[in-house]
Design a protein around this motif. Structure first.
Motif, PDB file in Angstrom:
ATOM      1  N   SER A 259      34.770  29.398  37.701  1.00  0.00           N
ATOM      2  CA  SER A 259      34.046  30.082  38.767  1.00  0.00           C
ATOM      3  C   SER A 259      34.896  31.231  39.296  1.00  0.00           C
ATOM      4  O   SER A 259      36.125  31.098  39.401  1.00  0.00           O
ATOM      5  CB  SER A 259      33.719  29.116  39.914  1.00  0.00           C
TER       6      SER A 259
ATOM      7  N   GLN B  34      33.208  38.339  49.401  1.00  0.00           N
ATOM      8  CA  GLN B  34      31.992  37.899  48.734  1.00  0.00           C
ATOM      9  C   GLN B  34      31.922  38.307  47.263  1.00  0.00           C
ATOM     10  O   GLN B  34      31.225  37.661  46.471  1.00  0.00           O
ATOM     11  CB  GLN B  34      30.764  38.442  49.466  1.00  0.00           C
ATOM     12  N   CYS B  35      32.615  39.385  46.907  1.00  0.00           N
ATOM     13  CA  CYS B  35      32.576  39.879  45.520  1.00  0.00           C
ATOM     14  C   CYS B  35      33.968  40.296  45.074  1.00  0.00           C
ATOM     15  O   CYS B  35      34.815  40.657  45.904  1.00  0.00           O
ATOM     16  CB  CYS B  35      31.625  41.081  45.384  1.00  0.00           C
TER      17      CYS B  35
ATOM     18  N   ILE C 299      31.239  41.298  40.931  1.00  0.00           N
ATOM     19  CA  ILE C 299      30.817  39.955  40.569  1.00  0.00           C
ATOM     20  C   ILE C 299      30.915  39.059  41.802  1.00  0.00           C
ATOM     21  O   ILE C 299      31.952  39.001  42.466  1.00  0.00           O
ATOM     22  CB  ILE C 299      31.696  39.380  39.445  1.00  0.00           C
ATOM     23  N   GLU C 300      29.826  38.376  42.110  1.00  0.00           N
ATOM     24  CA  GLU C 300      29.792  37.510  43.287  1.00  0.00           C
ATOM     25  C   GLU C 300      30.726  36.313  43.109  1.00  0.00           C
ATOM     26  O   GLU C 300      30.813  35.730  42.030  1.00  0.00           O
ATOM     27  CB  GLU C 300      28.372  37.000  43.536  1.00  0.00           C
TER      28      GLU C 300
ATOM     29  N   LYS D 298      30.223  32.738  40.946  1.00  0.00           N
ATOM     30  CA  LYS D 298      29.466  32.862  39.707  1.00  0.00           C
ATOM     31  C   LYS D 298      30.295  32.320  38.536  1.00  0.00           C
ATOM     32  O   LYS D 298      31.510  32.520  38.462  1.00  0.00           O
ATOM     33  CB  LYS D 298      29.104  34.322  39.439  1.00  0.00           C
TER      34      LYS D 298
ATOM     35  N   GLU E 182      25.923  34.321  35.004  1.00  0.00           N
ATOM     36  CA  GLU E 182      24.844  34.342  35.988  1.00  0.00           C
ATOM     37  C   GLU E 182      24.861  35.651  36.748  1.00  0.00           C
ATOM     38  O   GLU E 182      25.877  36.342  36.797  1.00  0.00           O
ATOM     39  CB  GLU E 182      24.991  33.181  36.993  1.00  0.00           C
ATOM     40  N   GLY E 183      23.724  35.969  37.363  1.00  0.00           N
ATOM     41  CA  GLY E 183      23.672  37.101  38.269  1.00  0.00           C
ATOM     42  C   GLY E 183      23.282  38.419  37.635  1.00  0.00           C
ATOM     43  O   GLY E 183      22.809  38.485  36.500  1.00  0.00           O
ATOM     44  N   GLU E 184      23.502  39.480  38.376  1.00  0.00           N
ATOM     45  CA  GLU E 184      23.085  40.826  37.978  1.00  0.00           C
ATOM     46  C   GLU E 184      23.688  41.259  36.652  1.00  0.00           C
ATOM     47  O   GLU E 184      23.042  41.961  35.868  1.00  0.00           O
ATOM     48  CB  GLU E 184      23.501  41.822  39.077  1.00  0.00           C
ATOM     49  N   HIS E 185      24.918  40.855  36.404  1.00  0.00           N
ATOM     50  CA  HIS E 185      25.614  41.295  35.191  1.00  0.00           C
ATOM     51  C   HIS E 185      25.609  40.225  34.102  1.00  0.00           C
ATOM     52  O   HIS E 185      26.513  40.186  33.257  1.00  0.00           O
ATOM     53  CB  HIS E 185      27.045  41.690  35.536  1.00  0.00           C
ATOM     54  N   TYR E 186      24.618  39.378  34.108  1.00  0.00           N
ATOM     55  CA  TYR E 186      24.528  38.290  33.131  1.00  0.00           C
ATOM     56  C   TYR E 186      24.686  38.801  31.694  1.00  0.00           C
ATOM     57  O   TYR E 186      24.056  39.772  31.280  1.00  0.00           O
ATOM     58  CB  TYR E 186      23.178  37.576  33.258  1.00  0.00           C
TER      59      TYR E 186
END
Length: 223
Positions: free
Chosen positions: A135, A143-144, A181-182, A185, A205-209
């Motif tokens: 993770s 947060q990122c 990246i959050e 993730k 996961e997420g926007e940059h999956y």
């Protein structure tokens, strides 16, 4: 007295039925010279300098095109790669010599020899962490995290930070050379750059999956 007309092949780089004379800029297949333009030959020479390693498009640009040359670099590089593959008979769909890494660059994956000694048996082996899922971690309240997409982006990012160039960093984010990246993730480790303690990861996961990015070991925690 030695006959100066006899070619010196001691510096030739050999792979499969081919050999490259980097000094003369000549490519041979089973002793017969292959007709190919200079730029594809220079491109091949650049890839053979670092067998098994990814050579980014930006690195090839700086190496093969002088800074004051105004050309359509993207078209020029794509054309040079195509002509090089034609000369080598290498299928881009199932490459045996020149591998394309989309949006990253190219890598020579053949077995290279010099003076009969093998220089490359296979691409660099993965580390013990390869394949494991972690993770993304950061200090409380963050947060990122920022993650460069490759080694060149990492080096450029660190240079801009040292210069205090926030605008340059923002442009790297806009151009997707730095990914946000959050925290939390999951990412899968692909390989590691041990001297720099950076890990190549796949974002799960997420926007940059699906994208790959470099993260320092300290930014990862076991799930």
């Amino acid at each position: 007295m030695a006959n100066s007309s006899i070619p010196d092949d001691s510096c030739r780089l050999r792979f499969g039925p081919f050999s490259l004379d980097p000094r003369a800029g000549e490519l041979y297949k089973r002793g017969k010279k292959v007709k190919v333009q200079l730029l594809p030959l220079q491109l091949l020479g650049a890839l053979l300098e670092k067998p098994g390693q990814v050579i980014s498009r930006e690195e090839l640009k700086s190496k093969l095109w002088p800074a004051d040359t105004f050309v359509d670099f993207e078209h020029g590089l794509n054309t040079a790669i195509k002509k090089l593959r034609q000369a080598l008979g290498d299928n881009p769909a199932k490459p045996g010599l020149i591998e394309t890494l989309p949006k990253k660059g190219y890598r020579f994956i053949g077995r290279l020899e010099s003076n009969g000694s093998s220089l490359l048996a296979s691409p660099p082996r993965p580390t013990a962490l390869a394949g494991k899922i972690f993770s993304v971690f950061a200090e409380e309240g963050v947060q990122c995290v920022l993650a460069p997409v490759d080694a060149n982006s990492r080096d450029e990012w660190q240079r801009l930070i040292a210069l205090g160039d926030d605008v340059g960093v923002s442009m790297m984010i806009t151009n997707n050379r730095l990914l946000l990246i959050e925290v939390g993730k999951p990412v899968r480790v692909l390989s590691a750059d041990a001297p720099q303690a950076w890990l190549e990861t796949r974002i799960l996961e997420g926007e940059h999956y699906g994208k790959t990015a470099l993260l320092p070991r300290k930014s990862l925690r076991t799930q």
